[in-house]
Design a protein around this motif. Structure first.
Motif, mmCIF file in Angstrom:
data_model
loop_
_atom_site.group_PDB
_atom_site.id
_atom_site.type_symbol
_atom_site.label_atom_id
_atom_site.label_comp_id
_atom_site.label_asym_id
_atom_site.label_seq_id
_atom_site.Cartn_x
_atom_site.Cartn_y
_atom_site.Cartn_z
ATOM 1 N N SER A 77 0.862 -1.180 0.000
ATOM 2 C CA SER A 77 0.000 0.000 0.000
ATOM 3 C C SER A 77 0.897 1.229 0.000
ATOM 4 O O SER A 77 1.864 1.310 0.771
ATOM 5 C CB SER A 77 -0.913 -0.002 1.233
ATOM 6 O OG SER A 77 -1.685 1.182 1.265
ATOM 7 N N ILE A 78 0.604 2.187 -0.864
ATOM 8 C CA ILE A 78 1.486 3.335 -1.026
ATOM 9 C C ILE A 78 1.496 4.209 0.225
ATOM 10 O O ILE A 78 2.539 4.562 0.750
ATOM 11 C CB ILE A 78 1.060 4.179 -2.249
ATOM 12 C CG1 ILE A 78 1.156 3.339 -3.520
ATOM 13 C CG2 ILE A 78 1.917 5.432 -2.359
ATOM 14 C CD1 ILE A 78 0.626 4.046 -4.760
ATOM 15 N N THR A 79 0.335 4.557 0.704
ATOM 16 C CA THR A 79 0.226 5.486 1.826
ATOM 17 C C THR A 79 -0.441 4.819 3.022
ATOM 18 O O THR A 79 -1.350 4.001 2.840
ATOM 19 C CB THR A 79 -0.558 6.748 1.414
ATOM 20 O OG1 THR A 79 -0.758 7.579 2.542
ATOM 21 C CG2 THR A 79 -1.909 6.376 0.826
ATOM 22 N N PRO A 80 -0.005 5.151 4.236
ATOM 23 C CA PRO A 80 -0.606 4.527 5.420
ATOM 24 C C PRO A 80 -1.961 5.108 5.789
ATOM 25 O O PRO A 80 -2.664 4.559 6.636
ATOM 26 C CB PRO A 80 0.428 4.810 6.512
ATOM 27 C CG PRO A 80 1.082 6.084 6.082
ATOM 28 C CD PRO A 80 1.129 6.021 4.578
ATOM 29 N N SER A 81 -2.315 6.227 5.180
ATOM 30 C CA SER A 81 -3.621 6.842 5.477
ATOM 31 C C SER A 81 -4.228 7.344 4.171
ATOM 32 O O SER A 81 -3.915 6.822 3.106
ATOM 33 C CB SER A 81 -3.448 7.978 6.493
ATOM 34 O OG SER A 81 -2.542 8.952 5.995
ATOM 35 N N LYS A 82 -5.055 8.359 4.226
ATOM 36 C CA LYS A 82 -5.785 8.810 3.039
ATOM 37 C C LYS A 82 -4.850 9.403 1.988
ATOM 38 O O LYS A 82 -3.961 10.202 2.302
ATOM 39 C CB LYS A 82 -6.844 9.844 3.444
ATOM 40 C CG LYS A 82 -7.739 10.286 2.291
ATOM 41 C CD LYS A 82 -8.847 11.176 2.781
ATOM 42 C CE LYS A 82 -9.709 11.658 1.620
ATOM 43 N NZ LYS A 82 -10.326 10.553 0.881
ATOM 44 N N CYS A 83 -5.052 9.025 0.741
ATOM 45 C CA CYS A 83 -4.255 9.545 -0.376
ATOM 46 C C CYS A 83 -4.616 11.010 -0.616
ATOM 47 O O CYS A 83 -5.794 11.384 -0.630
ATOM 48 C CB CYS A 83 -4.530 8.718 -1.635
ATOM 49 S SG CYS A 83 -3.682 9.299 -3.113
ATOM 50 N N ILE A 84 -3.599 11.855 -0.813
ATOM 51 C CA ILE A 84 -3.841 13.285 -1.030
ATOM 52 C C ILE A 84 -3.750 13.653 -2.512
ATOM 53 O O ILE A 84 -3.695 14.835 -2.858
ATOM 54 C CB ILE A 84 -2.851 14.130 -0.218
ATOM 55 C CG1 ILE A 84 -1.404 13.823 -0.635
ATOM 56 C CG2 ILE A 84 -3.042 13.880 1.280
ATOM 57 C CD1 ILE A 84 -0.374 14.725 0.036
ATOM 58 N N TYR A 241 8.419 8.093 -1.801
ATOM 59 C CA TYR A 241 8.068 9.373 -2.397
ATOM 60 C C TYR A 241 6.774 9.939 -1.824
ATOM 61 O O TYR A 241 6.489 11.117 -1.988
ATOM 62 C CB TYR A 241 7.916 9.215 -3.915
ATOM 63 C CG TYR A 241 9.211 9.334 -4.673
ATOM 64 C CD1 TYR A 241 9.501 10.475 -5.423
ATOM 65 C CD2 TYR A 241 10.152 8.323 -4.648
ATOM 66 C CE1 TYR A 241 10.697 10.582 -6.126
ATOM 67 C CE2 TYR A 241 11.339 8.411 -5.347
ATOM 68 C CZ TYR A 241 11.607 9.550 -6.081
ATOM 69 O OH TYR A 241 12.790 9.661 -6.768
ATOM 70 N N CYS A 242 5.982 9.126 -1.187
ATOM 71 C CA CYS A 242 4.687 9.583 -0.653
ATOM 72 C C CYS A 242 4.910 10.570 0.502
ATOM 73 O O CYS A 242 5.604 10.241 1.478
ATOM 74 C CB CYS A 242 3.855 8.374 -0.179
ATOM 75 S SG CYS A 242 2.243 8.843 0.470
ATOM 76 N N PRO A 243 4.326 11.781 0.440
ATOM 77 C CA PRO A 243 4.560 12.789 1.489
ATOM 78 C C PRO A 243 3.698 12.577 2.737
ATOM 79 O O PRO A 243 3.899 13.275 3.734
ATOM 80 C CB PRO A 243 4.190 14.092 0.791
ATOM 81 C CG PRO A 243 3.152 13.698 -0.211
ATOM 82 C CD PRO A 243 3.531 12.319 -0.669
ATOM 83 N N VAL A 244 2.756 11.664 2.679
ATOM 84 C CA VAL A 244 1.898 11.423 3.856
ATOM 85 C C VAL A 244 2.736 10.811 4.968
ATOM 86 O O VAL A 244 3.507 9.863 4.732
ATOM 87 C CB VAL A 244 0.716 10.490 3.486
ATOM 88 C CG1 VAL A 244 -0.151 10.219 4.715
ATOM 89 C CG2 VAL A 244 -0.109 11.107 2.377
ATOM 90 N N GLU A 245 2.592 11.316 6.160
ATOM 91 C CA GLU A 245 3.394 10.846 7.278
ATOM 92 C C GLU A 245 3.120 9.386 7.590
ATOM 93 O O GLU A 245 1.975 8.952 7.608
ATOM 94 C CB GLU A 245 3.112 11.695 8.528
ATOM 95 C CG GLU A 245 3.748 13.063 8.486
ATOM 96 C CD GLU A 245 3.676 13.755 9.842
ATOM 97 O OE1 GLU A 245 3.558 13.026 10.845
ATOM 98 O OE2 GLU A 245 3.726 14.982 9.867
ATOM 99 N N LYS A 246 4.183 8.661 7.823
ATOM 100 C CA LYS A 246 4.066 7.232 8.111
ATOM 101 C C LYS A 246 3.942 7.018 9.619
ATOM 102 O O LYS A 246 4.529 7.750 10.393
ATOM 103 C CB LYS A 246 5.285 6.502 7.551
ATOM 104 C CG LYS A 246 5.384 6.629 6.026
ATOM 105 C CD LYS A 246 6.634 5.969 5.517
ATOM 106 C CE LYS A 246 6.685 6.041 3.986
ATOM 107 N NZ LYS A 246 6.635 7.394 3.483
#
Length: 246
Positions: A77-84, A241-246
């Motif tokens: 999964s690319i992001t741990p929370s909602k995709c922006i 590359y995903c800017p969402v905080e992990k």
């Protein structure tokens, strides 16, 4: 087709073409013929611009992994929370394995695709039968790759070659003490195996074509950027590359 032929030749005891035509095995073993060295080096050079070209486009084992990955329980999964919706993952993926969110016009068009879906689904048995018929017609040609069939045809069409001391295949057969009748019977049974196997191979290719066409009218609604379950190699670059905080 490559995967189907590999299974057909392996099941009939003809050859292991995946090992024979793997572009890298010969390089590792240092015994590859010249054309296979050229092929292997070409794939290595191509890999500088296209990520894993052989694994993605030609390797039969890659095909099996692609199919099995679609049914796996867990996947990257690319992001741990909602995709922006920043799209950074799409530019980072070296395999073009990121599926985009479904456009609104595509969603509306999919509602009218039921008729196409039913037509394509109904045509799948016809593709299978047509593929099986074409495959069965090619069994004579495909069976010539088997040593017994090849040798039997060679001795029947050119019996004078029995006196050729330079033909290793024929001289080995003559030295074995096996009769010509036994060789012909073995070739006949092997060709019968190829007839059944070619039917299955052709039907399999027809099924793949039918499902590929059917897949063109199936629309899966997506709201986020997600990795394709079959094409993704789980390298994790999109996660970095995903800017969402992990």
């Amino acid at each position: 087709m490559y995967l189907g032929l590999a299974i057909l030749y392996a099941a009939t005891g003809t050859d292991f073409i995946i090992c024979r035509y793997d572009p890298f095995i010969g390089i590792f073993r240092m015994d590859a013929p010249f054309h296979m060295i050229v092929l292997g080096v070409s794939f290595l050079l191509m890999g500088m611009f296209i990520a894993r070209p052989y694994c993605r486009f030609l390797c039969p084992y890659g095909v099996l992994l692609n199919w099995m990955s679609k049914f796996s329980k867990w996947h990257l999964s690319i992001t741990p929370s909602k995709c922006i919706q920043c799209k950074l993952c799409t530019t980072s993926c070296p395999f073009d394995a990121i599926d985009y969110p479904t456009e609104e016009k595509v969603s509306k068009a999919s509602r009218g695709g039921v008729k196409k879906f039913l037509i394509y689904a109904a045509l799948i048995p016809m593709w299978v039968l047509a593929g099986g018929f074409i495959g069965s017609k090619s069994h004579t040609y495909l069976s010539k790759a088997h040593p017994s069939v090849y040798l039997a045809e060679l001795l029947i069409t050119h019996p004078e070659l029995k006196n050729d001391p330079d033909n290793i295949d024929i001289q080995t057969f003559l030295a074995s003490g096996k009769s010509m009748q036994a060789l012909v019977e073995e070739a006949r049974l092997k060709r019968k195996e190829f007839y059944v196997g070619s039917w299955i191979l052709g039907g399999f290719i027809g099924l793949v074509i039918g499902l590929a066409l059917l897949n063109q009218v199936i629309y899966r609604r997506r709201e986020d950027y997600v990795p394709n379950r079959g094409d993704c190699y789980s390298c994790g670059r999109c996660m970095d590359y995903c800017p969402v905080e992990k």
